[in-house]
Design a protein around this motif. Structure first.
Motif, PDB file in Angstrom:
ATOM      1  N   GLU A   1       0.866  -1.123   0.089  1.00  0.00           N
ATOM      2  CA  GLU A   1      -0.059  -0.012   0.043  1.00  0.00           C
ATOM      3  C   GLU A   1       0.750   1.239   0.146  1.00  0.00           C
ATOM      4  N   LYS A   2       0.349   1.980  -0.810  1.00  0.00           N
ATOM      5  CA  LYS A   2       1.250   3.557  -0.949  1.00  0.00           C
ATOM      6  C   LYS A   2       0.437   4.507  -0.328  1.00  0.00           C
ATOM      7  N   LEU A   3       0.798   5.025   0.791  1.00  0.00           N
ATOM      8  CA  LEU A   3       0.220   6.008   1.621  1.00  0.00           C
ATOM      9  C   LEU A   3       0.170   7.443   0.836  1.00  0.00           C
ATOM     10  N   ASN A   4      -0.515   8.313   0.796  1.00  0.00           N
ATOM     11  CA  ASN A   4      -0.409   9.467   0.344  1.00  0.00           C
ATOM     12  C   ASN A   4      -0.160   9.571  -1.284  1.00  0.00           C
ATOM     13  N   PHE A   5      -0.894   8.784  -1.947  1.00  0.00           N
ATOM     14  CA  PHE A   5      -0.375   8.506  -3.239  1.00  0.00           C
ATOM     15  C   PHE A   5      -0.358   9.915  -4.133  1.00  0.00           C
ATOM     16  N   LEU A   6      -1.362  10.453  -4.239  1.00  0.00           N
ATOM     17  CA  LEU A   6      -1.377  11.820  -4.811  1.00  0.00           C
ATOM     18  C   LEU A   6      -1.187  13.023  -4.234  1.00  0.00           C
ATOM     19  N   PRO A   7      -0.141  13.764  -4.767  1.00  0.00           N
ATOM     20  CA  PRO A   7       0.014  15.115  -3.999  1.00  0.00           C
ATOM     21  C   PRO A   7      -1.245  15.760  -3.714  1.00  0.00           C
ATOM     22  N   LYS A   8      -1.500  16.737  -2.896  1.00  0.00           N
ATOM     23  CA  LYS A   8      -2.656  17.598  -2.495  1.00  0.00           C
ATOM     24  C   LYS A   8      -2.996  18.207  -3.580  1.00  0.00           C
ATOM     25  N   GLY A   9      -4.468  18.187  -3.783  1.00  0.00           N
ATOM     26  CA  GLY A   9      -4.882  19.097  -4.987  1.00  0.00           C
ATOM     27  C   GLY A   9      -4.955  18.257  -6.235  1.00  0.00           C
ATOM     28  N   ALA A  10      -4.403  17.190  -6.553  1.00  0.00           N
ATOM     29  CA  ALA A  10      -4.187  16.229  -7.823  1.00  0.00           C
ATOM     30  C   ALA A  10      -5.400  15.494  -7.880  1.00  0.00           C
ATOM     31  N   SER A  11      -5.839  15.071  -9.224  1.00  0.00           N
ATOM     32  CA  SER A  11      -6.693  14.230  -9.166  1.00  0.00           C
ATOM     33  C   SER A  11      -6.475  12.874  -9.898  1.00  0.00           C
ATOM     34  N   PHE A  12      -7.324  12.112  -9.863  1.00  0.00           N
ATOM     35  CA  PHE A  12      -6.959  10.757 -10.503  1.00  0.00           C
ATOM     36  C   PHE A  12      -8.219  10.303 -11.510  1.00  0.00           C
ATOM     37  N   SER A  13      -7.659  10.110 -12.523  1.00  0.00           N
ATOM     38  CA  SER A  13      -8.747   9.673 -13.430  1.00  0.00           C
ATOM     39  C   SER A  13      -8.821   8.042 -13.864  1.00  0.00           C
ATOM     40  N   ARG A  14     -10.058   7.457 -13.604  1.00  0.00           N
ATOM     41  CA  ARG A  14     -10.147   5.958 -13.599  1.00  0.00           C
ATOM     42  C   ARG A  14     -10.058   5.577 -15.087  1.00  0.00           C
ATOM     43  N   LYS A  15      -8.972   4.820 -15.307  1.00  0.00           N
ATOM     44  CA  LYS A  15      -8.905   4.383 -16.524  1.00  0.00           C
ATOM     45  C   LYS A  15      -8.287   3.060 -16.442  1.00  0.00           C
ATOM     46  N   SER A  16      -8.515   2.132 -17.359  1.00  0.00           N
ATOM     47  CA  SER A  16      -7.853   0.869 -17.303  1.00  0.00           C
ATOM     48  C   SER A  16      -6.270   0.855 -18.059  1.00  0.00           C
ATOM     49  N   ILE A  17      -5.500   0.459 -17.170  1.00  0.00           N
ATOM     50  CA  ILE A  17      -4.090   0.355 -17.776  1.00  0.00           C
ATOM     51  C   ILE A  17      -3.686  -1.178 -17.862  1.00  0.00           C
ATOM     52  N   PRO A  18      -3.116  -1.522 -18.919  1.00  0.00           N
ATOM     53  CA  PRO A  18      -2.594  -2.848 -19.036  1.00  0.00           C
ATOM     54  C   PRO A  18      -1.244  -3.019 -18.306  1.00  0.00           C
ATOM     55  N   VAL A  19      -1.159  -3.855 -17.511  1.00  0.00           N
ATOM     56  CA  VAL A  19       0.030  -4.115 -16.792  1.00  0.00           C
ATOM     57  C   VAL A  19       0.720  -5.351 -17.079  1.00  0.00           C
ATOM     58  N   LYS A  20       1.950  -5.563 -17.171  1.00  0.00           N
ATOM     59  CA  LYS A  20       2.777  -6.700 -17.440  1.00  0.00           C
ATOM     60  C   LYS A  20       3.475  -6.968 -16.189  1.00  0.00           C
ATOM     61  N   ALA A  21       3.369  -8.306 -15.827  1.00  0.00           N
ATOM     62  CA  ALA A  21       4.072  -8.760 -14.595  1.00  0.00           C
ATOM     63  C   ALA A  21       4.707  -9.952 -14.853  1.00  0.00           C
ATOM     64  N   GLU A  22       6.080 -10.007 -14.241  1.00  0.00           N
ATOM     65  CA  GLU A  22       6.573 -11.234 -14.339  1.00  0.00           C
ATOM     66  C   GLU A  22       7.011 -11.819 -13.016  1.00  0.00           C
ATOM     67  N   VAL A  23       6.579 -12.825 -12.657  1.00  0.00           N
ATOM     68  CA  VAL A  23       7.176 -13.501 -11.530  1.00  0.00           C
ATOM     69  C   VAL A  23       8.085 -14.584 -11.593  1.00  0.00           C
ATOM     70  N   ALA A  24       9.214 -14.654 -10.926  1.00  0.00           N
ATOM     71  CA  ALA A  24      10.229 -15.466 -10.915  1.00  0.00           C
ATOM     72  C   ALA A  24      10.069 -16.432  -9.717  1.00  0.00           C
TER      73      ALA A  24
END
Length: 77
Positions: free
Chosen positions: A54-77
């Motif tokens: 968990e990342k606390l204080n994710f966005l700087p004060k006053g910033a906004s977050f747009s809900r978009k779907s973002i493809p993520v590629k992850a590799e697990v070793a």
């Protein structure tokens, strides 16, 4: 050739708490959490394996977050 395991990566943004949670495993299996550094909290299961963070204080004060779907590629070793 061995079969590859496919796992869901869960990414959750909490607007009210201004936190970003990323889960590699099932959040229900969280047994302990510990603050790592720079307002990052690591979640572990009973065997001590990291299953998310968990990342606390994710966005700087006053910033906004747009809900978009973002493809993520992850590799697990």
């Amino acid at each position: 050739m061995a079969k590859e395991k496919s796992a869901k990566l869960r990414v959750i943004y909490d607007k009210e708490g201004n936190t970003l949670n990323v889960w590699f495993g099932d959040p229900k299996n969280e047994h302990v959490s510990e603050e790592a550094c720079n307002e990052v909290v690591i979640a572990k299961d009973r065997k001590g394996r990291v299953i998310g963070f968990e990342k606390l204080n994710f966005l700087p004060k006053g910033a906004s977050f747009s809900r978009k779907s973002i493809p993520v590629k992850a590799e697990v070793a």
